[in-house]
Design an enzyme around this catalytic site. Sequence first.
Site, PDB file in Angstrom:
ATOM      1  N   TYR A   2       0.830  -1.204   0.000  1.00  0.00           N
ATOM      2  CA  TYR A   2       0.000   0.000   0.000  1.00  0.00           C
ATOM      3  C   TYR A   2       0.860   1.247   0.000  1.00  0.00           C
ATOM      4  O   TYR A   2       2.079   1.177   0.175  1.00  0.00           O
ATOM      5  CB  TYR A   2      -0.923   0.001   1.234  1.00  0.00           C
ATOM      6  N   LEU A  51      11.473   1.098   6.551  1.00  0.00           N
ATOM      7  CA  LEU A  51      10.841   1.609   5.340  1.00  0.00           C
ATOM      8  C   LEU A  51      11.570   2.894   4.955  1.00  0.00           C
ATOM      9  O   LEU A  51      11.802   3.764   5.805  1.00  0.00           O
ATOM     10  CB  LEU A  51       9.365   1.917   5.613  1.00  0.00           C
ATOM     11  N   HIS A  64      -1.198 -21.197  -0.238  1.00  0.00           N
ATOM     12  CA  HIS A  64      -0.078 -20.269  -0.013  1.00  0.00           C
ATOM     13  C   HIS A  64       0.643 -19.859  -1.301  1.00  0.00           C
ATOM     14  O   HIS A  64       0.966 -18.713  -1.490  1.00  0.00           O
ATOM     15  CB  HIS A  64       0.948 -20.892   0.949  1.00  0.00           C
ATOM     16  N   ARG A  91      -7.909 -20.263  -1.463  1.00  0.00           N
ATOM     17  CA  ARG A  91      -6.829 -20.115  -0.482  1.00  0.00           C
ATOM     18  C   ARG A  91      -5.774 -21.213  -0.633  1.00  0.00           C
ATOM     19  O   ARG A  91      -6.075 -22.396  -0.491  1.00  0.00           O
ATOM     20  CB  ARG A  91      -7.401 -20.126   0.935  1.00  0.00           C
ATOM     21  N   ARG A 143       7.974   3.875  -4.875  1.00  0.00           N
ATOM     22  CA  ARG A 143       8.049   2.898  -3.786  1.00  0.00           C
ATOM     23  C   ARG A 143       6.950   1.848  -3.930  1.00  0.00           C
ATOM     24  O   ARG A 143       7.154   0.667  -3.609  1.00  0.00           O
ATOM     25  CB  ARG A 143       7.947   3.614  -2.433  1.00  0.00           C
ATOM     26  N   GLU A 174      13.051   1.915  13.579  1.00  0.00           N
ATOM     27  CA  GLU A 174      12.149   3.016  13.203  1.00  0.00           C
ATOM     28  C   GLU A 174      10.914   2.944  14.084  1.00  0.00           C
ATOM     29  O   GLU A 174      10.756   2.026  14.890  1.00  0.00           O
ATOM     30  CB  GLU A 174      11.766   2.899  11.726  1.00  0.00           C
ATOM     31  N   LYS A 192       6.587  -1.956   1.696  1.00  0.00           N
ATOM     32  CA  LYS A 192       5.435  -1.361   2.387  1.00  0.00           C
ATOM     33  C   LYS A 192       4.261  -2.330   2.319  1.00  0.00           C
ATOM     34  O   LYS A 192       3.300  -2.161   1.552  1.00  0.00           O
ATOM     35  CB  LYS A 192       5.092   0.016   1.802  1.00  0.00           C
TER      36      LYS A 192
END
Length: 284
Positions: free
Chosen positions: A33, A205, A102, A100, A52, A180, A147
């Site tokens: 995101y 990040l 993996h 579903r 990014r 961070e 991210k």
Amino acid sequence: MPRIAYVNGRYLPHAHAQVHIEDRGYQFADGVYEVIHVRDGRLIDAEPHFERFDYSLGELHIAPPMPRAALRLVLGELLQRNAVLNGLIYFQSTRGVAPRDHKFPAKARTSLVATAKRLRPLPAGALDNGVAVVTIPDIRWQRCDIKSVALVANVLGKQQAREAGAYEAWQVDREGYVTEGTSTNAWIVTEDGAVVTRAADHSILNGVTRLAVFDIIHREGYRLVERPFSVAEAKAAREAFLTSTTADLLPVVRLDGAPVADGKPGPLSRKLREAYFAHATAAA
Ligand code: PLP
């Protein structure tokens, strides 16, 4: 005026904006995101955010949902439909909807959802007095440069901060160095005036605000050092601050309950905060 969200090609009332229960973002946090600040109807530092976004997608081998120019159009349309002049735009892509399992699905289309929200401008002087930070162990995975929407460790950390009466939690690696914040980058100013923040490796990040502050530091002739700093060093620092798209640049005046220096925002933090504000206004 109803809030509108963008969901996989459609603009829908926010209250009815839904994705399938087998969206891999929902089931595996298999997505990424971005959050961009909107000022006067324009996106601040849009290009580095898009870059990014592409980087995060690429690292997870997720195909981009659409070309960047089209994404810009979608986000612009969303801002208009929500009449957002000042606020935030959020967008997220996942590997799509598939039974579903993996491993990557053979056939799935990258999903894209986006929302926009207004932010009430903070009253002048708000947060000028700085914020408190606590330190916590960094329990996240080893690819914090992506991210990713897998934010549960950050969620737990931010909640710990709230419960301790702090604005943010600085996460600390096994060697005792700060990585961070849970949604911000961490900085200190040392006794000899160097501005120190961790280098952008896989443990943090690479904040878009961080990079904008780098430019300001270079332009203004301050000294930047990209290296890890310990909690002890932060506690003894001359100044400390944090940066992010939503927080801009905030002085840190208390760390684990003790004042940083005299417990007031430091002069360099103030200058950088003002310069960042000017950058964001000009960039918008
Ligand atoms: N670090 C983390 C973990 C974050 O989630 C964020 C922003 O959400 C940041 C740093 C700051 O990044 P940016 O300046 O691009 O908002």
